[in-house]
Scaffold this motif. Structure first.
Motif, mmCIF file in Angstrom:
data_model
loop_
_atom_site.group_PDB
_atom_site.id
_atom_site.type_symbol
_atom_site.label_atom_id
_atom_site.label_comp_id
_atom_site.label_asym_id
_atom_site.label_seq_id
_atom_site.Cartn_x
_atom_site.Cartn_y
_atom_site.Cartn_z
ATOM 1 N N SER A 7 -8.386 65.342 -74.084
ATOM 2 C CA SER A 7 -9.499 65.500 -73.136
ATOM 3 C C SER A 7 -9.149 66.474 -72.013
ATOM 4 O O SER A 7 -9.991 67.271 -71.592
ATOM 5 C CB SER A 7 -9.904 64.148 -72.547
ATOM 6 O OG SER A 7 -10.443 63.327 -73.549
ATOM 7 N N SER B 101 -15.021 65.536 -76.093
ATOM 8 C CA SER B 101 -13.742 65.305 -76.772
ATOM 9 C C SER B 101 -13.950 64.428 -78.004
ATOM 10 O O SER B 101 -13.421 64.723 -79.091
ATOM 11 C CB SER B 101 -12.740 64.637 -75.821
ATOM 12 O OG SER B 101 -12.484 65.473 -74.725
ATOM 13 N N VAL C 65 -9.534 69.877 -73.401
ATOM 14 C CA VAL C 65 -10.953 70.227 -73.495
ATOM 15 C C VAL C 65 -11.475 70.643 -72.122
ATOM 16 O O VAL C 65 -12.182 71.647 -71.990
ATOM 17 C CB VAL C 65 -11.775 69.051 -74.075
ATOM 18 C CG1 VAL C 65 -13.275 69.294 -73.929
ATOM 19 C CG2 VAL C 65 -11.404 68.817 -75.537
ATOM 20 N N CYS D 172 -9.539 70.032 -84.758
ATOM 21 C CA CYS D 172 -9.232 68.943 -83.818
ATOM 22 C C CYS D 172 -8.768 67.698 -84.575
ATOM 23 O O CYS D 172 -7.842 67.007 -84.141
ATOM 24 C CB CYS D 172 -10.452 68.624 -82.960
ATOM 25 S SG CYS D 172 -10.930 69.962 -81.847
#
Length: 112
Positions: free
Chosen positions: A87, A47, A90, A57
């Motif tokens: 996170s 992340s 992800v 991102c």
């Protein structure tokens, strides 16, 4: 006292947390995710890597509106929650996009 500390440290049924959290989107627990090949430390590292090196991102990260009158403590809380959400996304992507299994890490490396 030692009794008060022991009582405060022990789980209570009144607390709004679970000892085995489940990713709401995928229904997968942290333990299941680690069995699939990626532990929490790796997901956290990935992340951070993505936020540092992936333009998409980065755009998502900086698109979050932070109120101008926020205190440093409030900003910290917003960013911690934002990172937790990122996170978790992800983690789900690793599981849903074919990055698990015997050749999952090779596939991930190719895509990075």
């Amino acid at each position: 006292s030692a009794q008060e500390i022991a009582t405060a440290a022990s789980p209570s049924l009144d607390l709004p947390w679970k000892t085995d959290p489940v990713n709401k989107r995928s229904g997968v627990t942290v333990i299941d995710a680690e069995r699939a090949g990626y532990n929490v430390a790796f997901v956290t590292y990935l992340s951070r890597f993505l936020l540092n090196f992936d333009p998409s991102c980065q755009r998502w990260w900086f698109s979050t509106k932070i109120p101008k009158k926020s205190t440093p403590k409030e900003i910290e809380g917003l960013r911690i929650n934002q990172f937790a959400s990122f996170s978790a996304s992800v983690e789900v992507a690793l599981q849903e996009d074919g990055y698990c299994g015997d050749d999952g890490a090779d596939h991930l490396l190719e895509d990075l």
